[in-house]
Design an enzyme around this catalytic site. Structure first.
Site, PDB file in Angstrom:
ATOM      1  N   ASP A 292       1.236   4.047  -3.033  1.00  0.00           N
ATOM      2  CA  ASP A 292       0.797   5.432  -2.839  1.00  0.00           C
ATOM      3  C   ASP A 292       1.917   6.426  -3.127  1.00  0.00           C
ATOM      4  OD1 ASP A 292      -1.647   4.436  -2.043  1.00  0.00           O
ATOM      5  OD2 ASP A 292      -1.253   4.654   0.106  1.00  0.00           O
TER       6      ASP A 292
ATOM      7  N   SER B  55      -7.199   1.457  -4.285  1.00  0.00           N
ATOM      8  CA  SER B  55      -6.011   1.996  -3.625  1.00  0.00           C
ATOM      9  C   SER B  55      -5.075   2.652  -4.636  1.00  0.00           C
ATOM     10  CB  SER B  55      -5.252   0.882  -2.889  1.00  0.00           C
ATOM     11  OG  SER B  55      -5.948   0.469  -1.747  1.00  0.00           O
TER      12      SER B  55
ATOM     13  N   GLU C  58       0.815  -1.215   0.000  1.00  0.00           N
ATOM     14  CA  GLU C  58       0.000   0.000   0.000  1.00  0.00           C
ATOM     15  C   GLU C  58       0.846   1.261   0.000  1.00  0.00           C
ATOM     16  OE1 GLU C  58      -2.827   2.032  -0.692  1.00  0.00           O
ATOM     17  OE2 GLU C  58      -3.799   0.323   0.273  1.00  0.00           O
TER      18      GLU C  58
END
Length: 638
Positions: free
Chosen positions: A308, A553, A304
């Site tokens: 990002d 995401s 994650e």
């Protein structure tokens, strides 16, 4: 003498009987929304255990949040962009003296000495440390300890009550029923390894799992349907702005510990796709002991944060990025903890942490963060992107409303809050749907909306894909590879005015083939997503190797990056940040700013889910952004 004693005892008993019991007029204030999955009720909490009780007082003027937001966020408003000050927020929403007095009187009359009570600075919370025995007697509750197979423990009760005359003055009491249902597991960030990705191998920058090969890569657009890169996104959404006002701009990425980035992964990605950024790191904002742990590595722990940061950095280069790393390695954290850090009023006024749902600091467990709670440690960034969520049905309406109000207040201050909509289509986390009681269930059939995206004061972002065999010049479809983009209708929040026309048009012209037993089809509730961006086949360096990553995401930080670029251009022109963007996005002025997505769906709960169609829909929202047009419209605003 004996007769006197008997007479006195009889009289005393009669007197006691005449005094109303504290429990005589109690009414249930809240019940647990859903029983915790995977957690087992172990035993009663010790009667002498000390609980940090917080009584959340009813606030004034919450009905004005949407009206106030529209005044600074709708492009037709003469006061567009004139965001409120923190002092304005406190003055507008502070609880009344009557409310403070009513709850104080109840607590003191119940036997809690006044000197034990603490009223928060803005009068929004009354706090007291009390034993389990005291609390259980006060609010007619039974506290238990719950254990998880991982060894984690937390406390909570199934319901609690307050006097009927006090109920209107209390929003919420914590810790009580607000059990910390697990956030999306880190393994829910979907991936496929790229072992067969012939021309893309790991560049060596000290990564832990490289294959030892060094290759020169020339990224191109010919295979964006199989591998999304920075250049693919720039081509898809006409991204053509280089930041120039970075010193005045701010962009925050939320990560919940133990999720953490690896610098070697960032450098590996940059070496191949943005060479000038090799060595670039985010500015760490450690919230409640937040730490970028590197001991445990792998896709589940690094995927994650690596995703990002790699794409946020790459798209906004050279904009610095704030890493809102939240929670220590022992207790972790939730959404309220980062809200604490960016707005001190949330700790002491508008919101507040729930020890059973949010990390409570200092953490007295071995190895826990021993410093004070991170409250108001930074100014709210102009944009915050978060790729986490939980089932709306797993929390209480009071808890959701309290937190949603705080997102609205951040919008009033000039912050854009972006959340991803989840990866299970119309189902909830783990593919669970809602049972007849409105909570997640193994045999549920009703659609399960996500939170916080159902809050009308955040921007909810869904996922699209370049369809197999298509190019960046072809229309995208809803993401149907590996994941299905979350979307649907809230069961908690009413339909905001800014969205009413779009949602009503969808329900009228494209009525879904489902009944009210499957989703809230009243036409009177918040619908999501608002917009979408690509969420399939992202090339991400994770734990020393490239992986192909899927999910909303991916989409959220891309949208966050575009809004950051827009803020940069406005700041360079002497204007302010855009803040809450939804009223502008849904306005007629911005109608030409999106690529309408008309194919694909978001199946779940044993159904095909909703279907993408012309205009707004609960799969991809308004569509994907045309950055050039968005930028032009936002620059035209004051």
């Amino acid at each position: 003498m004996r007769l006197l004693i008997l007479t006195w005892s009889t009289a005393l008993a009669a007197l006691v009987a005449a005094v109303p019991s504290r429990r005589a007029n109690l009414v249930v204030h809240e019940k647990r929304a859903a029983e915790p999955v995977e957690w087992v009720q172990s035993h009663r909490l010790a009667s002498d255990a000390v609980l940090p009780m917080r009584f959340g007082l009813t606030q004034n003027n919450l009905h004005r949040i949407e009206e106030m937001l529209m005044s600074v966020a709708h492009p037709a408003s003469p006061s567009y962009g004139k965001h409120f000050s923190p002092e304005d927020i406190v003055d507008t929403f502070a609880p009344s003296h009557e409310t403070v007095g009513a709850v104080m009187d109840w607590l003191t009359e119940s036997g809690i000495a006044p000197e034990r009570l603490r009223l928060s600075a803005s009068k929004g919370w009354i706090e007291v440390n009390a034993t389990t025995a005291e609390v259980e007697d006060l609010i007619a509750a039974e506290y238990h300890v719950f254990t998880h197979p991982s060894g984690a423990k937390q406390i909570g009760c199934h319901s609690y009550s307050v006097p009927e005359h006090v109920r209107e003055h209390i929003d919420i009491i914590q810790p009580t029923v607000h059990f910390r249902h697990r956030l999306p597991r880190t393994d829910q960030l979907q991936k496929r390894t790229l072992g067969q990705f012939g021309k893309l191998e790991a560049a060596i920058h000290g990564g832990p799992k490289t294959d030892g090969k060094q290759v020169t890569i020339t990224p191109g657009l010919e295979d964006c349907d199989e591998h999304i890169t920075l250049d693919c996104l720039r081509a898809l959404y006409s991204i053509n702005h280089t930041p120039v006002a970075t010193a005045n701009n701010s962009f925050g990425i939320l990560e919940l510990t133990p999720q953490a980035f690896l610098q070697s992964d960032l450098d590996m990605f940059f070496a191949n796709f943005s060479p000038s950024q090799v060595g670039t790191s985010p500015v760490l904002v450690s919230i409640d002991g937040g730490v970028v742990q590197t001991k445990n590595q792998g896709f589940g722990l690094n995927g994650e944060s690596d995703l990002d940061l790699q794409y946020a950095f790459g798209l906004t280069n050279p904009q610095p990025i704030l890493l809102l790393q939240t929670g220590d390695l022992i207790e972790g954290a939730s959404f309220n903890n980062w809200l604490d850090a960016v707005d001190g009023s949330f700790c002491t006024f508008q919101g507040g942490d729930d020890p059973t749902q949010d990390g409570i600091y200092p953490d007295n467990q071995p190895g826990g963060f021993q410093g004070p709670e991170s409250c108001g440690i930074i100014k709210p960034p102009f944009v915050v992107s978060a790729s986490y969520g939980e089932d709306e049905g797993s929390i209480t309406q009071a808890y959701a409303a309290r937190q949603c109000a705080e997102y609205g207040k951040l919008g009033l201050l000039g912050t854009t809050v972006i959340y991803s909509t989840g990866d299970n289509g119309v189902a909830g986390n783990g593919g669970l749907c809602l049972g007849s009681d409105g909570t997640p269930s193994d045999d549920g059939t009703a659609f399960s909306p996500d939170f916080p995206v159902t809050c009308p004061f955040v921007t909810a972002v869904g996922a699209t894909q370049i369809n197999p065999g298509s190019t960046v010049n072809d229309p995208e479809g809803a993401c149907e590879q590996v994941i299905f983009s979350g979307g649907g209708f809230s069961n908690f929040f009413s339909l905001p005015d800014y969205q009413a026309t779009a949602v009503t048009s969808f329900l009228t012209n494209h009525p879904p083939p489902f009944t009210s037993a499957q989703f809230n089809n009243s036409g009177k509730v918040r619908a999501f997503p608002d917009i979408s961006a690509n969420g399939a086949n992202y090339v991400v360096a994770v734990a020393g190797e490239f992986a192909s990553v899927f999910g909303t995401s991916c989409s959220a930080p891309v949208v966050g990056s575009l809004i950051t670029l827009i803020n940069d251009a406005r700041l360079a022109a002497g204007k302010g940040p855009v803040g809450f963007i939804n009223p502008a996005l849904y306005s007629d002025t911005f109608a030409d700013s999106f690529h309408d997505i008309t194919t694909g769906g978001n199946q779940g709960c044993g159904t095909p889910g909703f279907t993408s169609t012309e205009g707004w829909d609960p799969v991809t929202g308004l569509g994907t952004p045309n950055f050039t047009t968005l930028l032009s419209h936002f620059l035209d605003l004051p």
